[in-house]
Design a protein around this motif. Structure first.
Motif, PDB file in Angstrom:
ATOM      1  N   GLY A  92     -16.741 -51.764  71.803  1.00 38.46           N
ATOM      2  CA  GLY A  92     -15.412 -51.200  71.994  1.00 38.46           C
ATOM      3  C   GLY A  92     -15.246 -49.854  71.331  1.00 38.46           C
ATOM      4  O   GLY A  92     -14.137 -49.317  71.246  1.00 38.46           O
ATOM      5  N   LEU A  93     -16.364 -49.279  70.876  1.00 38.78           N
ATOM      6  CA  LEU A  93     -16.324 -48.032  70.112  1.00 38.78           C
ATOM      7  C   LEU A  93     -17.283 -46.973  70.653  1.00 38.78           C
ATOM      8  O   LEU A  93     -17.454 -45.931  70.021  1.00 38.78           O
ATOM      9  N   SER A  94     -17.916 -47.234  71.795  1.00 35.26           N
ATOM     10  CA  SER A  94     -18.865 -46.259  72.358  1.00 35.26           C
ATOM     11  C   SER A  94     -18.142 -44.931  72.589  1.00 35.26           C
ATOM     12  O   SER A  94     -17.130 -44.876  73.292  1.00 35.26           O
ATOM     13  N   VAL A  95     -18.669 -43.859  72.001  1.00 37.71           N
ATOM     14  CA  VAL A  95     -17.957 -42.587  71.965  1.00 37.71           C
ATOM     15  C   VAL A  95     -17.596 -42.079  73.351  1.00 37.71           C
ATOM     16  O   VAL A  95     -16.450 -41.694  73.614  1.00 37.71           O
ATOM     17  N   ASP A  96     -18.568 -42.076  74.279  1.00 37.65           N
ATOM     18  CA  ASP A  96     -18.277 -41.529  75.611  1.00 37.65           C
ATOM     19  C   ASP A  96     -17.282 -42.396  76.379  1.00 37.65           C
ATOM     20  O   ASP A  96     -16.426 -41.889  77.110  1.00 37.65           O
ATOM     21  N   THR A  97     -17.363 -43.721  76.202  1.00 34.41           N
ATOM     22  CA  THR A  97     -16.435 -44.621  76.891  1.00 34.41           C
ATOM     23  C   THR A  97     -15.026 -44.481  76.310  1.00 34.41           C
ATOM     24  O   THR A  97     -14.025 -44.525  77.051  1.00 34.41           O
ATOM     25  N   VAL A 331     -38.413 -57.131  67.766  1.00 32.97           N
ATOM     26  CA  VAL A 331     -37.366 -57.092  68.798  1.00 32.97           C
ATOM     27  C   VAL A 331     -35.968 -56.945  68.214  1.00 32.97           C
ATOM     28  O   VAL A 331     -35.057 -56.476  68.898  1.00 32.97           O
ATOM     29  N   ASP A 332     -35.792 -57.346  66.954  1.00 34.99           N
ATOM     30  CA  ASP A 332     -34.463 -57.260  66.355  1.00 34.99           C
ATOM     31  C   ASP A 332     -34.161 -55.882  65.785  1.00 34.99           C
ATOM     32  O   ASP A 332     -32.993 -55.543  65.564  1.00 34.99           O
ATOM     33  N   LYS A 333     -35.198 -55.090  65.560  1.00 36.48           N
ATOM     34  CA  LYS A 333     -35.010 -53.734  65.044  1.00 36.48           C
ATOM     35  C   LYS A 333     -35.925 -52.760  65.786  1.00 36.48           C
ATOM     36  O   LYS A 333     -36.849 -52.187  65.209  1.00 36.48           O
ATOM     37  N   PRO A 334     -35.704 -52.583  67.092  1.00 36.96           N
ATOM     38  CA  PRO A 334     -36.567 -51.690  67.872  1.00 36.96           C
ATOM     39  C   PRO A 334     -36.449 -50.238  67.407  1.00 36.96           C
ATOM     40  O   PRO A 334     -35.401 -49.798  66.944  1.00 36.96           O
ATOM     41  N   LYS A 335     -37.526 -49.513  67.540  1.00 33.78           N
ATOM     42  CA  LYS A 335     -37.570 -48.119  67.086  1.00 33.78           C
ATOM     43  C   LYS A 335     -36.673 -47.235  67.951  1.00 33.78           C
ATOM     44  O   LYS A 335     -36.670 -47.343  69.168  1.00 33.78           O
ATOM     45  N   GLY A 336     -35.944 -46.363  67.293  1.00 34.70           N
ATOM     46  CA  GLY A 336     -35.192 -45.328  68.002  1.00 34.70           C
ATOM     47  C   GLY A 336     -33.980 -45.821  68.759  1.00 34.70           C
ATOM     48  O   GLY A 336     -33.407 -45.071  69.552  1.00 34.70           O
ATOM     49  N   LEU A 337     -33.558 -47.050  68.531  1.00 32.14           N
ATOM     50  CA  LEU A 337     -32.402 -47.595  69.265  1.00 32.14           C
ATOM     51  C   LEU A 337     -31.227 -47.727  68.309  1.00 32.14           C
ATOM     52  O   LEU A 337     -31.119 -48.681  67.556  1.00 32.14           O
ATOM     53  N   VAL A 338     -30.360 -46.727  68.325  1.00 35.90           N
ATOM     54  CA  VAL A 338     -29.177 -46.711  67.482  1.00 35.90           C
ATOM     55  C   VAL A 338     -27.953 -46.471  68.354  1.00 35.90           C
ATOM     56  O   VAL A 338     -27.937 -45.549  69.169  1.00 35.90           O
ATOM     57  N   LYS A 339     -26.950 -47.299  68.224  1.00 37.69           N
ATOM     58  CA  LYS A 339     -25.737 -47.142  69.014  1.00 37.69           C
ATOM     59  C   LYS A 339     -24.818 -46.118  68.338  1.00 37.69           C
ATOM     60  O   LYS A 339     -24.560 -46.184  67.149  1.00 37.69           O
ATOM     61  N   ILE A 340     -24.333 -45.147  69.123  1.00 34.85           N
ATOM     62  CA  ILE A 340     -23.433 -44.117  68.610  1.00 34.85           C
ATOM     63  C   ILE A 340     -22.001 -44.538  68.906  1.00 34.85           C
ATOM     64  O   ILE A 340     -21.590 -44.609  70.063  1.00 34.85           O
ATOM     65  N   VAL A 341     -21.262 -44.840  67.844  1.00 35.22           N
ATOM     66  CA  VAL A 341     -19.889 -45.324  67.999  1.00 35.22           C
ATOM     67  C   VAL A 341     -18.964 -44.532  67.104  1.00 35.22           C
ATOM     68  O   VAL A 341     -19.384 -43.809  66.209  1.00 35.22           O
ATOM     69  N   GLU A 342     -17.677 -44.659  67.329  1.00 40.46           N
ATOM     70  CA  GLU A 342     -16.685 -44.013  66.468  1.00 40.46           C
ATOM     71  C   GLU A 342     -15.902 -45.059  65.706  1.00 40.46           C
ATOM     72  O   GLU A 342     -15.976 -46.263  65.999  1.00 40.46           O
ATOM     73  N   GLU A 343     -15.165 -44.621  64.720  1.00 40.28           N
ATOM     74  CA  GLU A 343     -14.333 -45.543  63.945  1.00 40.28           C
ATOM     75  C   GLU A 343     -13.197 -46.087  64.811  1.00 40.28           C
ATOM     76  O   GLU A 343     -12.665 -45.372  65.661  1.00 40.28           O
TER      77      GLU A 343
END
Length: 345
Positions: A92-97, A331-343
């Motif tokens: 519910g915090l995805s910046v572009d959405t 699989v629980d901490k894949p490389k380079g996969l970070v979600k960009i969200v806002e407060e």
């Protein structure tokens, strides 16, 4: 990730029991909907492709799907006062959405949100809000939130059909058996290990499908890229024969979906691919049939269409997990996969 895959039966059963009473869907949406625009990114976008299928085939509502980033970057947007705008974001915090939703809200248009976060910006801004109640997802790659989102879209589509006095009997038939269907599917996956072993030896492969099978292809390709770092690409079956066949010159395998409700056109495409290329062929299906493929990954057919769809989603999630484990990926901490969200606001 494995724990969260196995938790999907109870999560989906809870959604069904909450919103369907005596085979009648009880949710609050606009009584009349002329058009739907779904805006999302990542796995939420792949779920939105399912939503388009549901709204157009169950409730006869024309639907389009937009990437949130493309929507906010467009110099021309046809804001439709008659449309319902649906925003999907697990956090519910995805910046572009969030930015896309703010643009719609500024124009006073109707909005609906599907999130897994009651305190999020998107949930708070929406006129109609749905919380998928999947619990905190600790694995980075979406599994339980993805399937719960697909079910929520299905529920909204069935409710829209109900509002139009369309027959929803086939859609809700045996719906209260969905948890049992899912649990049976997890126990009855023929050739799962064989498929994972074959695909884990490759640098990449193609995945294609028609209709909602294309949504499955998109999600399968994304999950495998995210967790195993293999070069997987997804294509609509029809588009695949207009040039993407060429990818099979450099890849050694392809994966596709043929189920009991597949059209003959979809089977014809498979036959053409098998005739033209000699790479390893894998078909995921809910029926035993002689597809002339190398591996048939068979899963349990659901007692309702939505149950079959969820079972297929679980197949690709389990396949993703098996491939990653064979390649010794975390699989629980894949490389380079970070979600960009806002407060949250």
């Amino acid at each position: 990730m494995e724990t969260e895959i196995n938790s999907q039966g109870i999560i989906i059963e809870n959604l069904i029991n909450k919103y369907i009473v005596n085979y009648c869907v009880l949710i609050d949406i606009p009584l009349s909907i002329e058009r739907i625009v779904i805006i999302a990114s990542g796995s939420s976008y792949n779920a939105a492709i399912f939503g388009k299928y549901f709204f157009e085939n169950i409730s006869n509502i024309p639907t389009s799907v937009e990437y949130a980033s493309e929507f906010i970057n467009s110099s021309f947007v046809n804001y439709d006062s008659k449309a319902l705008y649906i925003f999907i974001s697990q956090s519910g915090l995805s910046v572009d959405t969030v930015k896309a939703m703010q643009l719609i809200k500024e124009r006073g248009l109707k909005t609906l949100s599907i999130t897994n976060n009651l305190t999020s910006t998107i949930h708070n801004l929406a006129d109609y809000k749905f919380y998928i109640e999947a619990g905190l997802e600790q694995a980075i790659a979406a599994t339980k939130t993805y399937s719960a989102t697909v079910v929520m879209l299905w529920l909204i589509a069935v409710k829209a059909a109900q509002n139009k006095h369309l027959d929803i009997g086939e859609e809700t038939k045996d719906i209260y058996l969905i948890k049992k269907n899912i649990e049976m599917s997890l126990k009855n996956l023929d050739n799962l290990d064989l498929t994972a072993k074959a695909l884990s030896k490759l640098n990449g492969f193609a995945i294609f499908g028609l209709g909602y099978h294309y949504a499955l292809a998109l999600e399968a390709a994304l999950k495998i890229r995210e967790t195993s770092y293999l070069n997987t690409s997804a294509f609509p079956s029809g588009d695949f024969i207009h040039g993407h066949f060429a990818q099979l010159n450099s890849t050694k395998a392809f994966l596709t979906f043929i189920t009991s409700d597949s059209k003959e056109y979809e089977k014809d495409i498979l036959k053409k691919v098998l005739k033209t290329y000699k790479c390893k062929s894998i078909v995921i299906s809910d029926i035993y049939e002689d597809y002339d493929c190398d591996i048939l990954l068979k899963f349990q057919k659901g007692q309702s269409k939505i149950a079959t769809i969820i079972n297929m989603i679980i197949v690709i999630q389990m396949l993703t997990l098996k491939i990653a484990k064979r390649l010794k990926r975390n699989v629980d901490k894949p490389k380079g996969l970070v979600k960009i969200v806002e407060e949250a606001k």
